[in-house]
Design a protein around this motif. Structure first.
Motif, mmCIF file in Angstrom:
data_model
loop_
_atom_site.group_PDB
_atom_site.id
_atom_site.type_symbol
_atom_site.label_atom_id
_atom_site.label_comp_id
_atom_site.label_asym_id
_atom_site.label_seq_id
_atom_site.Cartn_x
_atom_site.Cartn_y
_atom_site.Cartn_z
ATOM 1 N N ALA A 88 -23.408 -18.273 -5.505
ATOM 2 C CA ALA A 88 -24.567 -18.061 -6.376
ATOM 3 C C ALA A 88 -25.788 -17.637 -5.562
ATOM 4 N N LEU A 89 -26.010 -18.274 -4.428
ATOM 5 C CA LEU A 89 -27.142 -17.907 -3.576
ATOM 6 C C LEU A 89 -26.994 -16.484 -3.045
ATOM 7 N N VAL A 90 -25.792 -16.131 -2.618
ATOM 8 C CA VAL A 90 -25.562 -14.791 -2.072
ATOM 9 C C VAL A 90 -25.684 -13.733 -3.168
ATOM 10 N N PHE A 91 -25.096 -13.996 -4.330
ATOM 11 C CA PHE A 91 -25.130 -13.017 -5.425
ATOM 12 C C PHE A 91 -26.550 -12.799 -5.933
ATOM 13 N N ASN A 92 -27.317 -13.881 -6.033
ATOM 14 C CA ASN A 92 -28.655 -13.789 -6.630
ATOM 15 C C ASN A 92 -29.713 -13.275 -5.659
ATOM 16 N N HIS A 93 -29.623 -13.675 -4.396
ATOM 17 C CA HIS A 93 -30.725 -13.423 -3.470
ATOM 18 C C HIS A 93 -30.398 -12.471 -2.327
ATOM 19 N N VAL A 94 -29.128 -12.175 -2.116
ATOM 20 C CA VAL A 94 -28.752 -11.256 -1.038
ATOM 21 C C VAL A 94 -28.219 -9.943 -1.611
ATOM 22 N N LEU A 95 -27.203 -10.045 -2.467
ATOM 23 C CA LEU A 95 -26.581 -8.840 -3.029
ATOM 24 C C LEU A 95 -27.249 -8.376 -4.317
ATOM 25 N N ASP A 96 -28.067 -9.235 -4.923
ATOM 26 C CA ASP A 96 -28.822 -8.888 -6.131
ATOM 27 C C ASP A 96 -27.898 -8.411 -7.250
ATOM 28 N N PHE A 97 -26.819 -9.135 -7.498
ATOM 29 C CA PHE A 97 -25.909 -8.809 -8.595
ATOM 30 C C PHE A 97 -26.566 -9.173 -9.931
ATOM 31 N N PRO A 98 -26.227 -8.446 -11.013
ATOM 32 C CA PRO A 98 -26.858 -8.714 -12.318
ATOM 33 C C PRO A 98 -26.324 -9.957 -13.010
ATOM 34 N N GLY A 99 -25.312 -10.582 -12.479
ATOM 35 C CA GLY A 99 -24.678 -11.736 -13.112
ATOM 36 C C GLY A 99 -23.197 -11.714 -12.801
ATOM 37 N N ALA A 100 -22.420 -12.461 -13.594
ATOM 38 C CA ALA A 100 -20.978 -12.507 -13.374
ATOM 39 C C ALA A 100 -20.271 -12.640 -14.707
ATOM 40 N N ASP A 101 -19.057 -12.136 -14.754
ATOM 41 C CA ASP A 101 -18.217 -12.295 -15.933
ATOM 42 C C ASP A 101 -17.842 -13.769 -16.091
ATOM 43 N N PRO A 102 -17.706 -14.273 -17.333
ATOM 44 C CA PRO A 102 -17.306 -15.673 -17.512
ATOM 45 C C PRO A 102 -15.954 -15.998 -16.879
ATOM 46 N N ALA A 151 -12.815 -6.327 -1.920
ATOM 47 C CA ALA A 151 -14.188 -5.805 -1.982
ATOM 48 C C ALA A 151 -14.243 -4.298 -1.776
ATOM 49 N N VAL A 152 -13.161 -3.675 -1.290
ATOM 50 C CA VAL A 152 -13.187 -2.218 -1.106
ATOM 51 C C VAL A 152 -13.070 -1.497 -2.438
ATOM 52 N N ILE A 153 -12.643 -2.198 -3.488
ATOM 53 C CA ILE A 153 -12.601 -1.612 -4.831
ATOM 54 C C ILE A 153 -13.970 -1.836 -5.461
ATOM 55 N N PRO A 154 -14.706 -0.772 -5.800
ATOM 56 C CA PRO A 154 -16.098 -0.925 -6.259
ATOM 57 C C PRO A 154 -16.227 -1.432 -7.694
ATOM 58 N N ILE A 155 -15.622 -2.582 -7.956
ATOM 59 C CA ILE A 155 -15.709 -3.245 -9.260
ATOM 60 C C ILE A 155 -16.395 -4.592 -9.043
ATOM 61 N N LEU A 156 -17.449 -4.874 -9.798
ATOM 62 C CA LEU A 156 -18.244 -6.088 -9.617
ATOM 63 C C LEU A 156 -17.370 -7.335 -9.667
ATOM 64 N N LEU A 202 -20.460 -2.844 -14.413
ATOM 65 C CA LEU A 202 -19.143 -3.231 -13.917
ATOM 66 C C LEU A 202 -18.775 -2.483 -12.647
ATOM 67 N N VAL A 203 -19.211 -1.223 -12.546
ATOM 68 C CA VAL A 203 -18.871 -0.396 -11.390
ATOM 69 C C VAL A 203 -20.034 -0.431 -10.407
ATOM 70 N N LEU A 204 -19.727 -0.729 -9.154
ATOM 71 C CA LEU A 204 -20.755 -0.773 -8.114
ATOM 72 C C LEU A 204 -20.985 0.621 -7.548
ATOM 73 N N GLY A 205 -22.171 0.847 -7.031
ATOM 74 C CA GLY A 205 -22.472 2.162 -6.461
ATOM 75 C C GLY A 205 -22.984 3.118 -7.520
ATOM 76 N N GLU A 206 -22.906 4.414 -7.237
ATOM 77 C CA GLU A 206 -23.411 5.436 -8.151
ATOM 78 C C GLU A 206 -22.541 5.528 -9.402
ATOM 79 N N SER A 207 -23.182 5.797 -10.543
ATOM 80 C CA SER A 207 -22.465 5.924 -11.806
ATOM 81 C C SER A 207 -23.201 6.912 -12.706
ATOM 82 N N GLN A 208 -22.567 8.038 -12.975
ATOM 83 C CA GLN A 208 -23.147 9.018 -13.887
ATOM 84 C C GLN A 208 -23.307 8.421 -15.281
#
Length: 715
Positions: free
Chosen positions: A587-601, A665-670, A400-406
């Motif tokens: 879908a194209l950008v998320f899957n092939h450019v940003l490589d997101f793991p998916g999306a919330d329903p 987009a400045v808030i690092p939440i997917l 859910l959180v983008l970037g580094e996550s302990q």
């Protein structure tokens, strides 16, 4: 002076009173930007429907335990086997954590992994504390005292909650700063003025201050639920909508100033010309948002009224505060490009005989309407195909959180050395007399189908359960404890072999629910994984129910506004086509450019609500003016004149709205990053393609029949 014309003093007094009222509201509401955390919650279980198993289990857990603490899982890892001295040192560190503010009593001893390369310990944290600060301090204390070669991570529910809280910490400052800066720059370019952009931004910010004040007190009274996600959307929606409505009024006011010398007359005419489209636009957005009340998820159903309140104040500020300020400023507001009194030239610049980009585009549409709308529709339809590739079945909590996550790193290490679901077990509640039956079902899955360890809640602690019943907690031979019983119910804990937020764990919970329900009617399965499962299921239900309802509601509003049945059908169809294209590109950008793991329903649902409700605004702005012009000049000429007159203001409004949503987009939440892209891209698509080409060309091709069955379609 006419009996109906207010005196000179009243002309000044009325706008001054309106400005003072808004100033007072903003002064009172402004300080509440720093107090939203007092009435908001990001706890996922708080937003589930009350009938969901996970919700009922969450309520029962409070009765089984006096503590409402949030568990933090400490993970210690080493590349070489841990020695007894190292284990003792880490146990000492864990015991000393109670000196950290926010850490409660009851920490577990460090438990070694079978491979000897890791330890895990459970530490309860105060839910009322600032979890991000507590987790940071706990991490720092442990790392400072850890023997050389040992890495420390804090994960589990507390770790992920801290990550989310820290991600949302930029809402009050960073999000607003980015959104306002982007809007200010666009307004400077559009108006080439300094004062007018400040007036428009003041209109937006005053609306936001008063909206936040209203929402804060409703949340304080437990009438509404507020989360960081809802807060961010409220901020963006109010700024974007209020600015769009302001742009429409400013354009009409400037137009009237060129036709009359009297600022009061220009103000009245501008209000008459902009009142209907602003009210219609705002009502459409509000109606779409209130459809979210049908949602099973409280995160959706509460967003509806919260955002609707924001839109109400956006409309009010654009129709009261802005006209008042512009009346008092007059032509000075536009300095250095003050509009001149030139009625003949103003009239000549409208329509097919005008000049400029939009007049040129209108001429092209008038000569080639059918090829333009067919080609545009085909291109958009090709983009819709990509929407089938959008994976909106849910994402793990750790993503859910983008970037580094302990917390995410810690969970990966936890899964490498311990059962993946350690610290976040599935919670099973059954009648006391059926406890062993439930345990046998769980044990039958042990080590094979996703269940690792089974335990029962007892007054002495969590006791292991085998096929022979509850086992002793102390030395061999000591008596086994009795389970904790609340209203004839007992609670079992099943540690899953897979990470609690994984697809495999979700499948295990679904299978356990099926088996337990068949054998023990009324058995409940809750916990972190079950909460995620119930949330995703409710999101899918909401999406399938609410989207058709929104389309129907918007159709009714447009039919009443345009006095037509065909025009609303075509406007909604073009907007839905634009939405599908935006999803396909996303879908194209998320899957092939940003490589997101998916999306919330909920991503398609939220995107639909904002894109259709807000995107239809531009069609409303256009078609209300087209209808106004058609009454005087005929439909086809009215379309060209309407496009020429509204082209600039609608384009500016689209750029502003796209920029404000992009600021999310400045808030690092997917979730917010995906909403930011889809809505921003979709708004630009509506602005530059649908409203500029598809709608005018299609309407021009159909001609006066677009107004069927009203009288205008026959004249």
């Amino acid at each position: 002076m006419s009996a109906h014309t207010p005196s000179r003093w009243l002309r000044i007094l009325l706008p001054a009173v309106l400005i003072v009222v808004w100033l007072v509201g903003a002064a009172v509401g402004g300080p509440y930007f720093g107090r939203v955390g007092e009435v908001s919650s990001n706890e996922q279980a708080n937003y589930l429907p009350s009938s969901a198993d996970a919700t009922r289990v969450q309520e029962l857990r409070a009765e089984f335990s006096d503590s409402e603490s949030i568990p933090a899982i400490l993970v210690f890892t080493s590349e070489t086997p841990l020695t007894e001295d190292q284990i003792a040192a880490m146990n000492s560190q864990v015991s000393a954590l109670t000196s950290v503010t926010g850490v409660e009593q009851g920490s577990s001893p460090a438990i070694p992994s079978e491979d000897g390369l890791a330890l895990q310990a459970f530490v309860p944290l105060d839910p009322e504390a600032e979890l991000a600060d507590v987790v940071d301090e706990v991490s720092q204390v442990l790392r400072d005292g850890a023997p050389e070669g040992i890495e420390v991570h804090v994960t589990g529910p507390a770790g992920f909650a801290a990550d989310i809280g820290e991600a949302f910490s930029g809402i009050d400052g960073l999000l607003l700063a980015v959104a306002l800066t982007a809007v200010f720059i666009i307004l400077i370019v559009v108006y080439r003025s300094i004062l007018l952009p400040i007036v428009v931004l003041a209109t937006s910010m005053f609306a936001l201050c008063v909206a936040l004040l209203s929402v804060w007190w409703l949340a304080k009274a437990d009438i509404l639920l507020l989360s960081g996600q809802t807060q961010g959307i409220l901020f963006i929606l109010v700024i974007g909508a209020a600015t769009d409505y302001s742009l429409l009024y400013v354009a009409r006011f400037r137009e009237e100033l060129r036709s009359t010398r009297d600022t009061w007359v220009a103000t009245q005419a501008a209000l008459r010309g902009s009142f209907e489209p602003i009210i219609a636009s705002g009502s459409t957005v509000i109606a779409g948002l209130l459809c979210l009340l049908l949602s099973d998820l409280k995160s959706n159903s509460t967003l509806g009224p919260v955002a609707a309140i924001g839109i109400v104040f956006a409309m009010l500020s654009a129709l009261t505060l802005l006209p008042a300020m512009l009346f008092l400023l007059g032509r000075v507001a536009f300095w250095p490009r003050r509009p001149k009194y030139e009625p003949e030239l103003a009239a000549a610049e409208q329509g097919v005989h005008g000049t400029g980009l939009w007049a040129w585009l209108g001429k092209k549409i008038s000569t080639a309407a059918r090829p333009i709308w067919i080609v545009t529709a085909v291109v958009l339809a090709i983009g819709v195909v990509g929407a089938t590739q959008l994976n909106a079945s849910g994402v793990p909590q750790s993503d859910l959180v983008l970037g580094e996550s302990q917390a995410r790193d810690g969970q990966v290490l936890l899964g490498q050395h311990f059962p993946g679901g350690s610290g976040s077990p599935a919670i099973v509640v059954v009648p006391q007399e059926r406890m062993q039956d439930a345990a046998d079902i769980l044990l039958a899955s042990s080590g094979v189908d996703g269940v690792g360890i089974v335990a029962a809640d007892s007054p002495s602690g969590t006791a292991p359960v085998t096929s022979e019943g509850i086992q002793p907690l102390g030395q061999p031979g000591s008596p086994a404890p009795d389970p904790t019983v609340v209203d004839g119910l007992v609670m079992l804990q099943a540690t899953l072999t897979d990470a609690a937020d994984s697809d495999a764990a979700a499948q295990t919970v679904r299978e356990l629910r099926t088996e337990l329900d068949d054998a023990i009617p009324g058995a409940l399965v809750g916990g972190v994984t079950a909460t995620s499962v119930d949330t995703n299921d409710a999101s899918v239900h909401d999406r399938n129910l609410i989207i058709p309802v929104i389309l129907l509601v918007i159709m009714v509003i447009l039919a009443l506004l345009l006095r037509s049945l065909l025009a609303p059908l075509l406007l909604v169809a073009t907007t839905v086509l634009s939405f599908g294209t935006a999803l396909g590109v996303a879908a194209l950008v998320f899957n092939h450019v940003l490589d997101f793991p998916g999306a919330d329903p909920a991503v398609p649902l939220y995107s639909f609500v904002f894109l259709v409700a807000l995107g239809i605004d531009y069609n409303i702005f256009l078609m209300t003016r087209v209808r106004e012009e058609s009454l005087e000049h005929g439909t086809r000429q009215g379309i060209i004149r309407g496009l020429s007159i509204t082209g600039g203001v609608i384009t500016s409004a689209g750029l502003v709205l796209a920029a404000t949503f992009a600021a999310l987009a400045v808030i690092p939440i997917l979730f917010l990053a995906q909403i930011a892209f889809i809505v921003s891209f979709g708004v630009l698509l509506d602005t530059f393609v649908v409203r500029s080409l598809l709608v005018p060309a299609l309407s021009h091709d159909i001609g006066r029949r677009i107004w069927w069955p009203s009288r205008l379609s026959r004249e």
